[in-house]
Design a protein around this motif. Structure first.
Motif, PDB file in Angstrom:
ATOM      1  N   PRO A 162       0.834  -1.207   0.000  1.00  0.00           N
ATOM      2  CA  PRO A 162       0.000   0.000   0.000  1.00  0.00           C
ATOM      3  C   PRO A 162       0.869   1.258   0.000  1.00  0.00           C
ATOM      4  CG  PRO A 162      -0.006  -1.030   2.167  1.00  0.00           C
ATOM      5  CD  PRO A 162       0.660  -1.994   1.234  1.00  0.00           C
ATOM      6  N   ILE A 163       0.484   2.227  -0.815  1.00  0.00           N
ATOM      7  CA  ILE A 163       1.225   3.489  -0.864  1.00  0.00           C
ATOM      8  C   ILE A 163       1.174   4.181   0.496  1.00  0.00           C
ATOM      9  CG2 ILE A 163       1.292   5.793  -1.899  1.00  0.00           C
ATOM     10  CD1 ILE A 163       0.036   4.550  -4.420  1.00  0.00           C
ATOM     11  N   THR A 164      -0.023   4.249   1.054  1.00  0.00           N
ATOM     12  CA  THR A 164      -0.221   4.918   2.336  1.00  0.00           C
ATOM     13  C   THR A 164       0.171   4.003   3.484  1.00  0.00           C
ATOM     14  OG1 THR A 164      -2.094   6.104   1.367  1.00  0.00           O
ATOM     15  CG2 THR A 164      -1.899   6.134   3.768  1.00  0.00           C
ATOM     16  N   HIS A 165       0.963   4.510   4.393  1.00  0.00           N
ATOM     17  CA  HIS A 165       1.340   3.737   5.568  1.00  0.00           C
ATOM     18  C   HIS A 165       0.170   3.717   6.552  1.00  0.00           C
ATOM     19  CE1 HIS A 165       5.940   3.800   5.054  1.00  0.00           C
ATOM     20  NE2 HIS A 165       5.397   4.245   3.926  1.00  0.00           N
ATOM     21  N   PRO A 166      -0.284   2.555   6.967  1.00  0.00           N
ATOM     22  CA  PRO A 166      -1.387   2.500   7.932  1.00  0.00           C
ATOM     23  C   PRO A 166      -1.021   3.196   9.237  1.00  0.00           C
ATOM     24  CG  PRO A 166      -1.023   0.351   6.924  1.00  0.00           C
ATOM     25  CD  PRO A 166       0.135   1.214   6.523  1.00  0.00           C
ATOM     26  N   LEU A 167      -2.005   3.817   9.853  1.00  0.00           N
ATOM     27  CA  LEU A 167      -1.786   4.419  11.164  1.00  0.00           C
ATOM     28  C   LEU A 167      -1.498   3.338  12.196  1.00  0.00           C
ATOM     29  CD1 LEU A 167      -1.894   6.968  12.985  1.00  0.00           C
ATOM     30  CD2 LEU A 167      -4.329   6.470  13.328  1.00  0.00           C
ATOM     31  N   ARG A 168      -2.256   2.241  12.113  1.00  0.00           N
ATOM     32  CA  ARG A 168      -2.060   1.097  13.011  1.00  0.00           C
ATOM     33  C   ARG A 168      -1.923  -0.171  12.177  1.00  0.00           C
ATOM     34  NH1 ARG A 168      -7.022   0.686  16.925  1.00  0.00           N
ATOM     35  NH2 ARG A 168      -8.137   1.165  14.987  1.00  0.00           N
ATOM     36  N   SER A 169      -0.976  -0.985  12.529  1.00  0.00           N
ATOM     37  CA  SER A 169      -0.823  -2.260  11.828  1.00  0.00           C
ATOM     38  C   SER A 169      -1.760  -3.318  12.385  1.00  0.00           C
ATOM     39  CB  SER A 169       0.623  -2.757  11.947  1.00  0.00           C
ATOM     40  OG  SER A 169       0.959  -2.984  13.314  1.00  0.00           O
ATOM     41  N   ASN A 170      -2.357  -3.022  13.534  1.00  0.00           N
ATOM     42  CA  ASN A 170      -3.184  -4.017  14.222  1.00  0.00           C
ATOM     43  C   ASN A 170      -4.613  -3.532  14.416  1.00  0.00           C
ATOM     44  OD1 ASN A 170      -2.459  -2.011  16.014  1.00  0.00           O
ATOM     45  ND2 ASN A 170      -2.249  -3.382  17.775  1.00  0.00           N
ATOM     46  N   VAL A 171      -5.203  -2.956  13.376  1.00  0.00           N
ATOM     47  CA  VAL A 171      -6.614  -2.568  13.468  1.00  0.00           C
ATOM     48  C   VAL A 171      -7.427  -3.794  13.879  1.00  0.00           C
ATOM     49  CG1 VAL A 171      -8.640  -1.902  12.108  1.00  0.00           C
ATOM     50  CG2 VAL A 171      -6.480  -0.685  11.807  1.00  0.00           C
ATOM     51  N   PRO A 172      -8.232  -3.698  14.935  1.00  0.00           N
ATOM     52  CA  PRO A 172      -8.985  -4.868  15.402  1.00  0.00           C
ATOM     53  C   PRO A 172      -9.948  -5.383  14.336  1.00  0.00           C
ATOM     54  CG  PRO A 172      -9.044  -3.098  17.029  1.00  0.00           C
ATOM     55  CD  PRO A 172      -8.470  -2.514  15.782  1.00  0.00           C
ATOM     56  N   ILE A 173      -9.945  -6.688  14.139  1.00  0.00           N
ATOM     57  CA  ILE A 173     -10.853  -7.330  13.192  1.00  0.00           C
ATOM     58  C   ILE A 173     -11.785  -8.251  13.967  1.00  0.00           C
ATOM     59  CG2 ILE A 173     -11.051  -8.884  11.220  1.00  0.00           C
ATOM     60  CD1 ILE A 173      -8.362  -7.896  10.244  1.00  0.00           C
ATOM     61  N   PHE A 174     -13.074  -8.018  13.801  1.00  0.00           N
ATOM     62  CA  PHE A 174     -14.097  -8.835  14.447  1.00  0.00           C
ATOM     63  C   PHE A 174     -14.870  -9.583  13.365  1.00  0.00           C
ATOM     64  CE2 PHE A 174     -14.745  -7.239  18.948  1.00  0.00           C
ATOM     65  CZ  PHE A 174     -13.551  -6.542  19.009  1.00  0.00           C
ATOM     66  N   LEU A 175     -15.280 -10.792  13.685  1.00  0.00           N
ATOM     67  CA  LEU A 175     -16.018 -11.599  12.723  1.00  0.00           C
ATOM     68  C   LEU A 175     -17.454 -11.801  13.184  1.00  0.00           C
ATOM     69  CD1 LEU A 175     -15.834 -13.279  10.097  1.00  0.00           C
ATOM     70  CD2 LEU A 175     -15.259 -15.261  11.515  1.00  0.00           C
ATOM     71  N   GLY A 176     -18.393 -11.481  12.298  1.00  0.00           N
ATOM     72  CA  GLY A 176     -19.784 -11.813  12.553  1.00  0.00           C
ATOM     73  C   GLY A 176     -20.004 -13.271  12.187  1.00  0.00           C
ATOM     74  N   ALA A 177     -20.372 -14.086  13.156  1.00  0.00           N
ATOM     75  CA  ALA A 177     -20.441 -15.531  12.922  1.00  0.00           C
ATOM     76  C   ALA A 177     -21.524 -16.167  13.773  1.00  0.00           C
ATOM     77  CB  ALA A 177     -19.086 -16.175  13.228  1.00  0.00           C
ATOM     78  N   GLU A 178     -22.147 -17.226  13.222  1.00  0.00           N
ATOM     79  CA  GLU A 178     -23.189 -17.957  13.940  1.00  0.00           C
ATOM     80  C   GLU A 178     -22.895 -19.455  14.015  1.00  0.00           C
ATOM     81  OE1 GLU A 178     -27.329 -15.588  13.282  1.00  0.00           O
ATOM     82  OE2 GLU A 178     -26.690 -16.883  11.650  1.00  0.00           O
ATOM     83  N   GLY A 179     -22.485 -20.052  12.896  1.00  0.00           N
ATOM     84  CA  GLY A 179     -22.228 -21.485  12.874  1.00  0.00           C
ATOM     85  C   GLY A 179     -21.033 -21.853  13.732  1.00  0.00           C
ATOM     86  N   PRO A 180     -21.008 -23.060  14.293  1.00  0.00           N
ATOM     87  CA  PRO A 180     -19.914 -23.472  15.183  1.00  0.00           C
ATOM     88  C   PRO A 180     -18.526 -23.329  14.567  1.00  0.00           C
ATOM     89  CG  PRO A 180     -21.722 -25.039  15.285  1.00  0.00           C
ATOM     90  CD  PRO A 180     -22.056 -24.098  14.177  1.00  0.00           C
ATOM     91  N   LYS A 181     -18.360 -23.720  13.306  1.00  0.00           N
ATOM     92  CA  LYS A 181     -17.043 -23.629  12.668  1.00  0.00           C
ATOM     93  C   LYS A 181     -16.653 -22.186  12.401  1.00  0.00           C
ATOM     94  CE  LYS A 181     -17.199 -28.182  10.434  1.00  0.00           C
ATOM     95  NZ  LYS A 181     -17.182 -28.914   9.127  1.00  0.00           N
ATOM     96  N   ASN A 182     -17.622 -21.365  12.052  1.00  0.00           N
ATOM     97  CA  ASN A 182     -17.338 -19.958  11.789  1.00  0.00           C
ATOM     98  C   ASN A 182     -16.973 -19.226  13.081  1.00  0.00           C
ATOM     99  OD1 ASN A 182     -17.022 -17.889   9.945  1.00  0.00           O
ATOM    100  ND2 ASN A 182     -19.168 -17.298   9.947  1.00  0.00           N
TER     101      ASN A 182
END
Length: 272
Positions: A162-182
């Protein structure tokens, strides 16, 4: 971990909600931790957060959720990188696969292999945000660069940073999930999890799936609140929202929300 409050604006109906900025500013003034938006097949999740971010100072800005079929993983990472800069590090990136009716009916994409697609998608976003080298992925769902021998390829694809340097390398990622494997995937590769329906009286439904979650893993659980002196009217408001998902989001034979409600012990009530 302390209990924190967030305000869910969701996705728009036929028109934008009234005074969205006012609601966000009021929530921030009251000490709410986060403000969240969603998307289905109308309004998007990122644009309202950019608007809210321009009128607030400290409240977290979360997508709950963006649909991975709506954007390539690098496109989603660009949105996240940009909004995180503009908000001075307040973004929470929530994402999920949505369902086959929306994915195939609105985005015109196949719904097959949702777990594998999600894993690749998150891995690529992590690469973009880390910016440690050119982004590359050899998986079958999001090959980067696009292979020279693939259909329609000009053979000129080049791995890029990416041309632009991210402000944070560890932006929190959350997953919307319902099934057991997900849900188990969320505990494995994400920083947190959005359960659509959760009952403290049915903890066994998810217990095994989140058993391997790391330290600091967060669960953002939605709670429907309707303030009224009429108990039955209040219940009806909540029932209508649940019915939309349990009865309307999916086909009679393939409805993930309906299956979850059945696993929670309400199979008879959820019969279509």
């Amino acid at each position: 971990m302390a209990l924190r409050l967030g305000l869910m604006a969701g996705y728009w109906g036929t028109k934008p909600p009234k005074d969205l900025v006012g609601a966000a500013k009021r929530a921030e003034a009251l000490g709410y931790w986060g403000f969240f938006t969603a998307e289905a097949y109308g309004s998007d999740a990122f644009t309202p957060l950019a608007w809210i971010g321009a009128h607030t100072n400290s409240i977290k800005l979360g997508t709950a959720i963006i649909q991975i079929s709506a954007r390539t993983p690098t496109s989603a990472a660009m949105h996240a990188l940009t909004l995180d800069h503009l908000s001075k590090g307040r973004l929470i990136l929530g994402l999920g696969v949505s369902g086959p009716q929306v994915v195939e009916g609105w985005y015109g994409r196949p719904f097959s292999k949702p777990l594998a697609r999600t894993r690749e998608y998150i891995s690529i976003i992590r690469q973009v945000m880390a910016r440690e080298g050119p982004v590359m992925n050899s998986g079958p769902h999001y090959p980067i660069p696009y292979p020279a021998d693939a259909p329609g390829s000009w053979g000129l694809g080049k791995a890029l940073k990416p041309i632009t340097h991210p402000l944070r390398s560890n932006v929190p990622i959350f997953l919307g999930a319902e099934g057991p494997k997900n849900v188990a995937l969320a505990a494995e590769v994400c920083d947190g999890w959005y359960p659509l329906f959760y009952s403290p009286f049915r903890e066994e439904v998810y217990r095994d799936s989140i058993a391997g979650r790391p330290e600091g893993f967060e669960i953002l659980c939605p709670v429907h609140i309707h303030v009224t002196d009429d108990l039955e009217a209040g219940r009806l408001e909540v029932k209508q929202n649940i019915a939309l998902y349990v009865g309307g989001m999916g086909s009679r034979d393939r409805n993930f929300h309906n299956k979850l409600i059945s696993r929670m012990g309400f199979g008879d009530a959820a019969k279509l």
